[in-house]
Design a protein around this motif. Sequence first.
Motif, short mmCIF file in Angstrom:
data_model
loop_
_atom_site.label_atom_id
_atom_site.label_comp_id
_atom_site.label_asym_id
_atom_site.label_seq_id
_atom_site.Cartn_x
_atom_site.Cartn_y
_atom_site.Cartn_z
N PRO A 43 4.71 7.10 -3.83
CA PRO A 43 5.45 6.64 -5.40
C PRO A 43 4.56 5.24 -5.72
O PRO A 43 4.35 4.31 -5.11
CB PRO A 43 6.79 6.16 -4.73
CG PRO A 43 6.90 6.83 -3.21
CD PRO A 43 5.64 6.86 -2.67
N SER A 44 4.60 5.48 -7.00
CA SER A 44 3.87 4.44 -7.76
C SER A 44 4.65 3.19 -7.83
O SER A 44 4.10 2.01 -8.14
CB SER A 44 3.37 4.89 -9.27
OG SER A 44 4.83 5.19 -9.95
N SER A 45 5.99 3.08 -7.48
CA SER A 45 6.75 1.84 -7.57
C SER A 45 6.21 1.08 -6.21
O SER A 45 6.93 -0.09 -6.12
CB SER A 45 8.21 2.44 -7.44
OG SER A 45 8.44 3.19 -6.43
N LEU A 46 5.64 1.72 -5.30
CA LEU A 46 5.24 0.55 -4.14
C LEU A 46 3.98 -0.08 -4.48
O LEU A 46 3.78 -0.74 -3.71
CB LEU A 46 5.00 1.74 -2.87
CG LEU A 46 6.37 2.31 -2.42
CD1 LEU A 46 6.06 3.16 -1.28
CD2 LEU A 46 7.17 1.20 -1.93
N ASN A 47 3.22 0.32 -5.44
CA ASN A 47 1.98 -0.66 -5.78
C ASN A 47 2.25 -1.82 -5.65
O ASN A 47 1.32 -2.52 -5.16
CB ASN A 47 1.53 -0.02 -7.22
CG ASN A 47 0.87 1.32 -7.14
OD1 ASN A 47 0.38 1.67 -6.02
ND2 ASN A 47 0.52 1.97 -8.25
N PRO A 48 3.17 -2.52 -6.37
CA PRO A 48 3.46 -4.25 -6.29
C PRO A 48 3.74 -4.73 -4.74
O PRO A 48 3.12 -5.73 -4.51
CB PRO A 48 4.68 -4.35 -7.18
CG PRO A 48 4.88 -3.20 -8.20
CD PRO A 48 4.48 -2.09 -7.24
#
Length: 103
Positions: A43-48
């Motif tokens: 999930p791109s929300s995990l990048n941070p």
Amino acid sequence: MNLKFIKKDIFAFIKIISIVLITSAIGLELWNIYAVITNSNLPSSLNPIFWIERFAMTSHFIESIIAAFYAPSRQKIPIKYATYTFFVGTIGLLELFAQENDS
């Protein structure tokens, strides 16, 4: 309450939290590597979270190198103290350098 006891309790709490978070960061990075190998999408929300995790891992790694370099001068085994410092972070360095002042 004595300030030295408060410091000791806070250091113990920080060490426990740090060990849990660094171990979790290692797990996250292994999950990321597994995802890359298997061509899975994370999930791109995990990048941070990955950026924060990588910053923390890099900081702890640099601290462990410093600890390994200075450990012999404090009669400590370098690889053992570097591993300890990697997991507990700055607290490990503070303890290592505090030994010089206590002697």
